[in-house]
Structure formats: structure tokens, C-alpha cells
Design a protein around this motif. Structure first.
Motif, mmCIF file in Angstrom:
data_model
loop_
_atom_site.group_PDB
_atom_site.id
_atom_site.type_symbol
_atom_site.label_atom_id
_atom_site.label_comp_id
_atom_site.label_asym_id
_atom_site.label_seq_id
_atom_site.Cartn_x
_atom_site.Cartn_y
_atom_site.Cartn_z
ATOM 1 N N SER A 18 37.597 15.463 -1.651
ATOM 2 C CA SER A 18 37.482 14.222 -0.887
ATOM 3 C C SER A 18 36.685 13.144 -1.602
ATOM 4 O O SER A 18 36.681 11.992 -1.178
ATOM 5 N N SER A 19 36.013 13.489 -2.694
ATOM 6 C CA SER A 19 35.253 12.485 -3.434
ATOM 7 C C SER A 19 36.080 11.815 -4.527
ATOM 8 O O SER A 19 35.619 10.863 -5.161
ATOM 9 N N TYR A 20 37.303 12.278 -4.741
ATOM 10 C CA TYR A 20 38.151 11.745 -5.800
ATOM 11 C C TYR A 20 39.213 10.812 -5.230
ATOM 12 O O TYR A 20 39.833 11.116 -4.203
ATOM 13 N N ALA A 21 39.442 9.729 -5.927
ATOM 14 C CA ALA A 21 40.656 8.967 -5.687
ATOM 15 C C ALA A 21 41.790 9.706 -6.395
ATOM 16 O O ALA A 21 41.574 10.392 -7.397
ATOM 17 N N MET A 22 42.985 9.567 -5.877
ATOM 18 C CA MET A 22 44.127 10.309 -6.400
ATOM 19 C C MET A 22 45.265 9.358 -6.763
ATOM 20 O O MET A 22 45.425 8.299 -6.144
ATOM 21 N N ASP A 50 45.375 14.401 2.864
ATOM 22 C CA ASP A 50 44.745 15.152 3.941
ATOM 23 C C ASP A 50 43.561 15.876 3.300
ATOM 24 O O ASP A 50 43.737 16.911 2.649
ATOM 25 N N ASN A 51 42.373 15.321 3.470
ATOM 26 C CA ASN A 51 41.206 15.897 2.802
ATOM 27 C C ASN A 51 40.840 17.274 3.362
ATOM 28 O O ASN A 51 40.238 18.081 2.662
ATOM 29 N N ALA A 52 41.211 17.534 4.588
ATOM 30 C CA ALA A 52 40.945 18.857 5.173
ATOM 31 C C ALA A 52 41.793 19.929 4.497
ATOM 32 O O ALA A 52 41.405 21.099 4.458
ATOM 33 N N LYS A 53 42.937 19.521 3.971
ATOM 34 C CA LYS A 53 43.841 20.455 3.301
ATOM 35 C C LYS A 53 43.789 20.323 1.785
ATOM 36 O O LYS A 53 44.566 20.984 1.081
ATOM 37 N N ASN A 54 42.930 19.459 1.290
ATOM 38 C CA ASN A 54 42.830 19.247 -0.166
ATOM 39 C C ASN A 54 44.186 18.907 -0.782
ATOM 40 O O ASN A 54 44.540 19.424 -1.851
ATOM 41 N N THR A 55 44.925 18.059 -0.124
ATOM 42 C CA THR A 55 46.296 17.775 -0.549
ATOM 43 C C THR A 55 46.580 16.271 -0.493
ATOM 44 O O THR A 55 46.162 15.591 0.444
ATOM 45 N N VAL A 56 47.297 15.809 -1.504
ATOM 46 C CA VAL A 56 47.805 14.442 -1.504
ATOM 47 C C VAL A 56 49.330 14.521 -1.538
ATOM 48 O O VAL A 56 49.903 15.430 -2.128
ATOM 49 N N TYR A 57 49.962 13.566 -0.880
ATOM 50 C CA TYR A 57 51.415 13.575 -0.729
ATOM 51 C C TYR A 57 52.023 12.292 -1.297
ATOM 52 O O TYR A 57 51.369 11.252 -1.368
ATOM 53 N N SER A 87 42.677 5.777 -2.319
ATOM 54 C CA SER A 87 41.231 5.926 -2.402
ATOM 55 C C SER A 87 40.796 7.265 -1.810
ATOM 56 O O SER A 87 41.572 7.963 -1.149
ATOM 57 N N TRP A 88 39.521 7.608 -2.018
ATOM 58 C CA TRP A 88 39.040 8.918 -1.563
ATOM 59 C C TRP A 88 39.157 9.068 -0.051
ATOM 60 O O TRP A 88 39.401 10.156 0.460
ATOM 61 N N SER A 89 39.012 7.971 0.675
ATOM 62 C CA SER A 89 39.080 8.033 2.134
ATOM 63 C C SER A 89 40.505 7.892 2.658
ATOM 64 O O SER A 89 40.759 8.152 3.834
ATOM 65 N N GLY A 90 41.400 7.437 1.781
ATOM 66 C CA GLY A 90 42.757 7.155 2.225
ATOM 67 C C GLY A 90 42.928 5.744 2.771
ATOM 68 O O GLY A 90 44.026 5.356 3.161
ATOM 69 N N ALA A 98 48.365 19.974 -4.399
ATOM 70 C CA ALA A 98 47.263 20.755 -3.849
ATOM 71 C C ALA A 98 46.134 20.835 -4.868
ATOM 72 O O ALA A 98 46.367 21.145 -6.042
ATOM 73 N N ALA A 99 44.932 20.559 -4.408
ATOM 74 C CA ALA A 99 43.771 20.539 -5.296
ATOM 75 C C ALA A 99 42.817 21.672 -4.969
ATOM 76 O O ALA A 99 42.613 22.006 -3.799
ATOM 77 N N SER A 100 42.246 22.252 -6.000
ATOM 78 C CA SER A 100 41.203 23.247 -5.805
ATOM 79 C C SER A 100 39.852 22.546 -5.839
ATOM 80 O O SER A 100 39.731 21.421 -6.297
ATOM 81 N N GLY A 101 38.824 23.220 -5.358
ATOM 82 C CA GLY A 101 37.492 22.634 -5.420
ATOM 83 C C GLY A 101 37.073 22.008 -4.109
ATOM 84 O O GLY A 101 37.897 21.494 -3.357
ATOM 85 N N ARG A 102 35.771 22.029 -3.855
ATOM 86 C CA ARG A 102 35.247 21.541 -2.594
ATOM 87 C C ARG A 102 34.986 20.045 -2.609
ATOM 88 O O ARG A 102 34.613 19.487 -1.594
ATOM 89 N N THR A 103 35.180 19.390 -3.769
ATOM 90 C CA THR A 103 34.850 17.977 -3.868
ATOM 91 C C THR A 103 36.086 17.089 -3.876
ATOM 92 O O THR A 103 36.015 15.940 -4.282
#
Length: 123
Positions: free
Chosen positions: A30-34, A73-80, A52-55, A23-28
Motif C-alpha cells: 500500500s505504500s507503493y504507487a503502481m 485493492d490494498n487489502a488484497k495486495n493487487t492492482v488491476y 497512486s498508493w491510495s488509488g 499480485a504483489a508480495s510484501g506487507r508494504t
């Protein structure tokens, strides 16, 4: 600034599955690759998977290809990280990380790191 918190680790038998979340904090977010990285005892930290940032683009280490799946899931600020067919050699602390470089397998290109979650696979 991005803060990352992993969860979902635990003890599982060989052949089992786990799903890690970051889980990520911050409003940006979706601009980061993870990426996901792992470090086993007495070993160097290694790349596991990146998205990538878009998945739309994903990358995997050869050792996990076909068994692990990274998603976001960029709406949830989460990567799995869905991990199937786990092996004892997958035992490690798993960390997620964020980068502005675009999808990368290189640790030094990641700017933000979580604390990690322990995954232990018993034989």
C-alpha cells in the motif's frame, strides 16, 4: 522488496475485454504507487497506466484513455487493469511495476517489475 506476478492475459477478438491482475508480495504494497507498461514486438516498452498508493489518482496514456481502467485493492495486495474495446494495436506483453516515487509515467522511476502477461487482440 516487492515481487509482482501478473495474470489474466490471453487471446481476445477486437472489441473485446480483458482484466489483468498483478499480485504483489510484501506487507508494504500500500505504500507503493503502481503502473502498467506494455511492450509490443519490435517496439519500445511504453507506459499504459499508473495509480497512486491510495488509488485516489490515476494516469493513462492517450492511446488507452477511455478504454482502460487501473484500480487497486490494498487489502488484497493487487492492482488491476480493466481493458475494454481492445484493438489489435493493444497486442503486447503487459507488465506491472511498483515505485516509491509516487504515480509516475517514467519507467526509470519504477523499482520492481513483474515478468509480464501476453495480451493478443485479433482483428
Amino acid at each position: 522488496q516487492v515481487q509482482l506476478v501478473e495474470s489474466g492475459g490471453g487471446l481476445v477478438q477486437a472489441g473485446g475485454s480483458l482484466r489483468l491482475s498483478c499480485a504483489a508480495s510484501g506487507r508494504t504494497f500500500s505504500s507503493y504507487a503502481m503502473g502498467w507498461f506494455r511492450q509490443a514486438p519490435r517496439k519500445e516498452r511504453e507506459f499504459v497506466a499508473a495509480i497512486s498508493w491510495s488509488g485516489g489518482n490515476t494516469y493513462y496514456a492517450d492511446s488507452v484513455k477511455g478504454r482502460f481502467t487501473i484500480s487497486r485493492d490494498n487489502a488484497k495486495n493487487t492492482v488491476y487493469l480493466q481493458m475494454n474495446s481492445l484493438k489489435p494495436e493493444d497486442t503486447a506483453v503487459y507488465c506491472c511495476a511498483a515505485t516509491n516515487y509516487g504515480s509516475s509515467t517514467k519507467q526509470y522511476e519504477y523499482d520492481y517489475w513483474g515478468q509480464g502477461t501476453q495480451v493478443t487482440v485479433s482483428s
